[in-house]
Scaffold this motif. Structure first.
Motif, PDB file in Angstrom:
ATOM      1  N   ILE A   1       0.930  -1.251   0.058  1.00 26.68           N
ATOM      2  CA  ILE A   1       0.079   0.278  -0.040  1.00 26.68           C
ATOM      3  C   ILE A   1       0.871   1.114   0.069  1.00 26.68           C
ATOM      4  CG2 ILE A   1      -1.543   1.422   1.276  1.00 26.68           C
ATOM      5  CD1 ILE A   1      -2.777  -1.358   2.314  1.00 26.68           C
ATOM      6  N   ILE A   2       2.023   1.427   0.816  1.00 32.22           N
ATOM      7  CA  ILE A   2       2.830   2.444   0.949  1.00 32.22           C
ATOM      8  C   ILE A   2       3.472   2.569  -0.422  1.00 32.22           C
ATOM      9  CG2 ILE A   2       4.931   3.185   1.861  1.00 32.22           C
ATOM     10  CD1 ILE A   2       4.248   1.832   4.620  1.00 32.22           C
ATOM     11  N   ARG A   3       4.216   1.735  -1.030  1.00 32.01           N
ATOM     12  CA  ARG A   3       4.637   1.745  -2.331  1.00 32.01           C
ATOM     13  C   ARG A   3       3.799   2.336  -3.695  1.00 32.01           C
ATOM     14  NH1 ARG A   3       6.545  -2.962  -4.068  1.00 32.01           N
ATOM     15  NH2 ARG A   3       7.809  -1.706  -5.451  1.00 32.01           N
ATOM     16  N   SER A   4       2.622   1.587  -3.476  1.00 32.30           N
ATOM     17  CA  SER A   4       1.656   1.953  -4.537  1.00 32.30           C
ATOM     18  C   SER A   4       1.025   3.324  -4.414  1.00 32.30           C
ATOM     19  CB  SER A   4       0.827   0.935  -4.676  1.00 32.30           C
ATOM     20  OG  SER A   4      -0.257   0.860  -3.522  1.00 32.30           O
ATOM     21  N   SER A   5       1.210   3.886  -3.185  1.00 32.09           N
ATOM     22  CA  SER A   5       0.287   5.127  -3.033  1.00 32.09           C
ATOM     23  C   SER A   5       1.408   6.477  -2.883  1.00 32.09           C
ATOM     24  CB  SER A   5      -0.549   5.104  -1.620  1.00 32.09           C
ATOM     25  OG  SER A   5      -1.277   4.084  -1.557  1.00 32.09           O
TER      26      SER A   5
ATOM     27  N   LYS B   1      -6.924   3.096   3.487  1.00 32.93           N
ATOM     28  CA  LYS B   1      -7.178   4.754   4.016  1.00 32.93           C
ATOM     29  C   LYS B   1      -6.156   5.034   5.301  1.00 32.93           C
ATOM     30  CE  LYS B   1     -10.726   8.232   5.507  1.00 32.93           C
ATOM     31  NZ  LYS B   1      -9.540   9.136   4.917  1.00 32.93           N
ATOM     32  N   SER B   2      -6.491   3.668   6.154  1.00 35.61           N
ATOM     33  CA  SER B   2      -5.595   3.941   7.463  1.00 35.61           C
ATOM     34  C   SER B   2      -4.197   4.109   7.316  1.00 35.61           C
ATOM     35  CB  SER B   2      -5.847   2.564   8.342  1.00 35.61           C
ATOM     36  OG  SER B   2      -5.302   2.965   9.831  1.00 35.61           O
ATOM     37  N   VAL B   3      -3.633   3.419   6.303  1.00 35.22           N
ATOM     38  CA  VAL B   3      -2.308   3.365   6.132  1.00 35.22           C
ATOM     39  C   VAL B   3      -1.863   4.642   5.411  1.00 35.22           C
ATOM     40  CG1 VAL B   3      -0.094   2.386   4.901  1.00 35.22           C
ATOM     41  CG2 VAL B   3      -1.816   0.871   6.003  1.00 35.22           C
ATOM     42  N   VAL B   4      -2.485   4.988   4.430  1.00 39.09           N
ATOM     43  CA  VAL B   4      -2.384   6.310   3.549  1.00 39.09           C
ATOM     44  C   VAL B   4      -2.073   7.620   4.671  1.00 39.09           C
ATOM     45  CG1 VAL B   4      -2.904   7.643   1.831  1.00 39.09           C
ATOM     46  CG2 VAL B   4      -2.876   5.263   1.395  1.00 39.09           C
TER      47      VAL B   4
END
Length: 337
Positions: free
Chosen positions: A277-281, A325-328
């Motif tokens: 999620i981090i890498r794609s966002s 959403k929580s991670v982003v």
């Protein structure tokens, strides 16, 4: 209505305080020092919330006999007590003294004070943990699910490491709550909230990036990985802190929450999935974060599919924030210097 929030400077508690003020409740928080209380008050002012609706009382040691007595004597107007204060740490040498005793004594001290001095308090909400419900040694038969009625089977005598110690401390503290409510014929009702790993942003933008709590550090440590670093193992059930805080508020607002144990769980996570999620966002992180093994994003403990949250969902009645959403939102805040 006036609400007491113990451990008001904690990660979950600050989000509870923020949401209570947004909903026009009056809030009294317990803090360990005046410095911490003033810092929270300043954050509330900076967020343009009604700072006049927040006051604090200093409770230096929740484990000390009569810890909450003076705070409750000073506020006879209180109608709800939300108890979030409990140690969450794993770098401990003495599990009994550093985890178990403070958790049990702090909770019992709060309940004794409410029973004696909180005559107008009708609802008590206590932060427990999914660790009190099930753990690595929970055995399920075919077709069996973990419900809000389960208890982690690990006993104090079976503790092997601080992780066990934390789980047992939460279990014993929660058991003490239900026993107290039953034995003392209390004038208040109880609800406990059982969150998984609590993710999501801090309640206020002014926070100590070097002193993050354990659950926030779970995502932060992934941001610090170098391209060739191994992705740490980590998996479980999570909830965004904003939903966890909201669950505490619904717990005293709704009659259907009385005498219930409520899961605060949005879904599953593991470290690889969070990293993906981090890498794609975030393009700037895609180049410097390890890729790991994308197939690992699908690997979970079998038990994580076997939690039955039907009772909780019917009581809470709101949709949970998803992992992305929580991670982003967390990473955006951590990157914002």
């Amino acid at each position: 209505m006036s609400i007491f929030v113990s451990g008001a400077t904690g990660f979950i508690a600050q989000n509870i305080v923020k949401q209570l003020l947004q909903a026009n409740y009056k809030v009294v928080g317990s803090v360990r020092t005046q410095e911490k209380g003033d810092a929270l008050k300043n954050n509330i002012k900076d967020a343009s919330l009604q700072a006049e609706n927040f006051t604090y009382e200093i409770v230096a040691d929740i484990g000390a006999e009569g810890a909450f007595d003076d705070a409750l004597k000073a506020h006879p107007e209180l109608e709800v007590f939300i108890h979030t204060a409990s140690p969450v740490k794993f770098d401990v040498k003495d599990v009994k003294k550093e985890l178990i005793e403070p958790a049990i004594n702090g909770t019992t001290n709060a309940l004794k004070a409410i029973q004696q001095y909180g005559k107008n308090i009708k609802r008590v909400v206590v932060t427990s943990s999914l660790a009190a419900v099930a753990g690595s040694r929970t055995v399920l038969k075919d077709g069996e699910s973990v419900t809000e009625q389960n208890w982690n089977p690990v006993t104090e005598e079976e503790i092997k490491d601080p992780s066990d110690g934390y789980a047992v401390s939460k279990k014993l503290a929660e058991e003490a709550v239900w026993k107290f409510a039953k034995d003392k014929s209390t004038h208040f009702s109880v609800t406990t909230i059982l969150p998984g790993l609590v993710t999501g942003p801090q309640a206020f933008p002014n926070f100590d990036r070097d002193g993050l709590n354990f659950s926030s550090e779970t995502i932060n440590k992934l941001l610090k990985l170098k391209p060739n670093d191994e992705v740490p193992k980590g998996a479980g059930l999570f909830v965004d802190v904003r939903d966890c805080a909201r669950a505490h508020i619904v717990a005293f607002e709704k009659e259907s929450a009385v005498n219930k144990r409520l899961f605060a769980v949005a879904g599953k996570f593991n470290s690889q999935e969070v990293l993906d999620i981090i890498r794609s966002s975030f393009d700037e992180l895609d180049q410097i974060s390890p890729k790991g093994n994308p197939e690992d994003a699908k690997k979970y403990a079998p038990r994580s599919d076997r939690y039955d949250q039907s009772v909780t969902r019917s009581v809470l009645g709101f949709e949970f924030i998803d992992l992305k959403k929580s991670v982003v939102d967390t990473v955006n805040q951590l990157l914002d210097d």
